[in-house]
Scaffold this active site. Structure first.
Site, PDB file in Angstrom:
ATOM      1  N   CYS A   1      73.106  66.105  11.623  1.00 51.18           N
ATOM      2  CA  CYS A   1      71.892  65.505  11.065  1.00 51.18           C
ATOM      3  C   CYS A   1      70.615  66.161  11.564  1.00 51.18           C
ATOM      4  O   CYS A   1      69.545  65.954  10.987  1.00 51.18           O
ATOM      5  CB  CYS A   1      71.869  64.008  11.358  1.00 51.18           C
ATOM      6  SG  CYS A   1      73.252  63.107  10.603  1.00 51.18           S
TER       7      CYS A   1
ATOM      8  N   HIS B   1      64.660  61.951  10.087  1.00 52.58           N
ATOM      9  CA  HIS B   1      66.000  61.909   9.513  1.00 52.58           C
ATOM     10  C   HIS B   1      66.288  60.486   9.050  1.00 52.58           C
ATOM     11  O   HIS B   1      66.075  59.522   9.783  1.00 52.58           O
ATOM     12  CB  HIS B   1      67.021  62.364  10.555  1.00 52.58           C
ATOM     13  CG  HIS B   1      68.428  62.021  10.190  1.00 52.58           C
ATOM     14  ND1 HIS B   1      69.000  62.420   9.000  1.00 52.58           N
ATOM     15  CD2 HIS B   1      69.382  61.294  10.857  1.00 52.58           C
ATOM     16  CE1 HIS B   1      70.240  61.965   8.946  1.00 52.58           C
ATOM     17  NE2 HIS B   1      70.492  61.281  10.050  1.00 52.58           N
TER      18      HIS B   1
ATOM     19  N   ASN C   1      72.207  57.944   4.238  1.00 49.02           N
ATOM     20  CA  ASN C   1      72.136  59.064   5.183  1.00 49.02           C
ATOM     21  C   ASN C   1      72.858  60.264   4.581  1.00 49.02           C
ATOM     22  O   ASN C   1      74.088  60.282   4.510  1.00 49.02           O
ATOM     23  CB  ASN C   1      72.780  58.636   6.502  1.00 49.02           C
ATOM     24  CG  ASN C   1      72.749  59.722   7.561  1.00 49.02           C
ATOM     25  OD1 ASN C   1      72.458  60.883   7.278  1.00 49.02           O
ATOM     26  ND2 ASN C   1      73.073  59.364   8.791  1.00 49.02           N
TER      27      ASN C   1
END
Length: 335
Positions: free
Chosen positions: A119, A261, A291
């Site tokens: 990520c 993020h 996500n």
């Protein structure tokens, strides 16, 4: 790659692009599979739905479509692109997906390779690419973040299956000898905490030749300690951004947009509160996409540019964080 231009001192941002699959998986549909509800998921994560790849929507294809729209916004001749860096943890080809994207784009003059940092991947790729450009070896680059984590989710695990979606985003970056719109950056890794979030290999022993063990390659589903990851993010992300502000002599008041993020809306809000950045300056699209790992930051930026929220010369504070554990921050001026 040809000669080195020692006059290149910085980078400018020329375009953005993104792509998400058409297939939508809502919280209501997930609740038909596992014991959860739309209200439970939304209140704890901020996510209402996510995009899921169908046949044809692999990382190669998603990354290509995101890169193409970034190149179109930049109005570049594809032959002038000389570097392509793909941040992904889920390549369509384990040996690397960037070369396939290079071929599909027709970017015959570009070096292309993958970078894996989960990520944090897009931010790490952005910083790495910028250093190549500042070094004078390359002039025009495409940085892509693309992931297909839906293929590695345990859809019987309600703690993790609610979180992830698929997608891609990209930025077009150009070297310049006049200024540097990557104002500053920082990166960190703590492998001691790597077990909090991982996607480990799973090797099954095959008997192919007597007395020789052969291990077939495969991966277990995503494994996550959600509580520890949350505590890590709300502690470390404000710290690294505050240090970056001090290093670059900026204050949070001078930031136009906070782009984090997209892991969890509570994390975004907590970091913004710690930095005293108003909620209206925190860009978020995880309600629609969940996500998407390395794709989240460029996907948010592209949508904000195309909706005329991010404008020329806006100051963007951004941070990626996740598996590794790795995290980083960058302060950029758009344009």
């Amino acid at each position: 790659m040809e000669g080195i231009d020692f006059n290149q001192i910085g980078v400018s941002f020329k375009g953005s692009g993104s792509y998400v699959p058409d297939q939508i998986l809502t919280n209501q549909k997930i609740s038909q599979k596992v014991d959860t509800s739309n209200e439970w998921i939304k209140s704890r994560t901020g996510i209402s739905e996510r995009r899921i790849s169908s046949l044809g929507d692999n990382v190669n294809e998603m990354g290509y479509k995101a890169a193409l729209t970034a190149i179109e916004m930049a109005n570049w001749d594809i032959k002038t692109v000389d570097l392509i860096v793909l941040a992904t943890s889920t390549p369509h080809d384990l040996f690397g997906s960037a070369p396939s994207i290079q071929a599909k784009l027709g970017a015959a003059n570009a070096v292309a390779f993958d970078l894996t940092a989960a990520c944090s991947g897009f931010l790490f790729a952005l910083i790495t690419t910028s250093q190549f450009l500042k070094g004078g070896s390359f002039k025009r680059a495409i940085v892509i973040g693309a992931d297909q984590l839906s293929s590695f989710v345990d859809w019987n695990d309600r703690r993790s299956c609610i979180l992830f979606g698929d997608g891609a985003g990209a930025l077009a970056i150009e070297a310049t000898n006049q200024f540097d719109n990557l104002i500053g950056f920082d990166m960190r890794t703590d492998g001691e905490r790597g077990s909090f979030l991982n996607l480990p290999s799973k090797n099954n022993k095959d008997l192919i030749i007597d007395n020789i063990d052969f291990l077939s390659g495969a991966f277990s589903p995503i494994q996550m300690n959600g509580q520890e990851v949350y505590k890590f993010a709300v502690r470390e992300v404000p710290i690294i951004l505050e240090k970056l502000f001090n290093k670059t002599h900026y204050t949070s008041d001078e930031v136009d947009w906070l782009v984090l993020h997209q892991a969890n809306q509570r994390i975004l809000d907590s970091v913004g509160d710690r930095l005293k950045i108003p909620r209206e300056k925190i860009l978020s699209n995880l309600e629609k996409y969940g996500n998407t790992s390395a794709a989240t930051i460029p996907l948010v930026i592209d949508e904000a540019i195309r909706s005329n929220r991010i404008k020329q010369n806006d100051i963007i504070a951004t941070s990626g964080f996740g598996a590794g554990l790795s995290w980083g921050a960058a302060l950029i001026k758009w344009g």
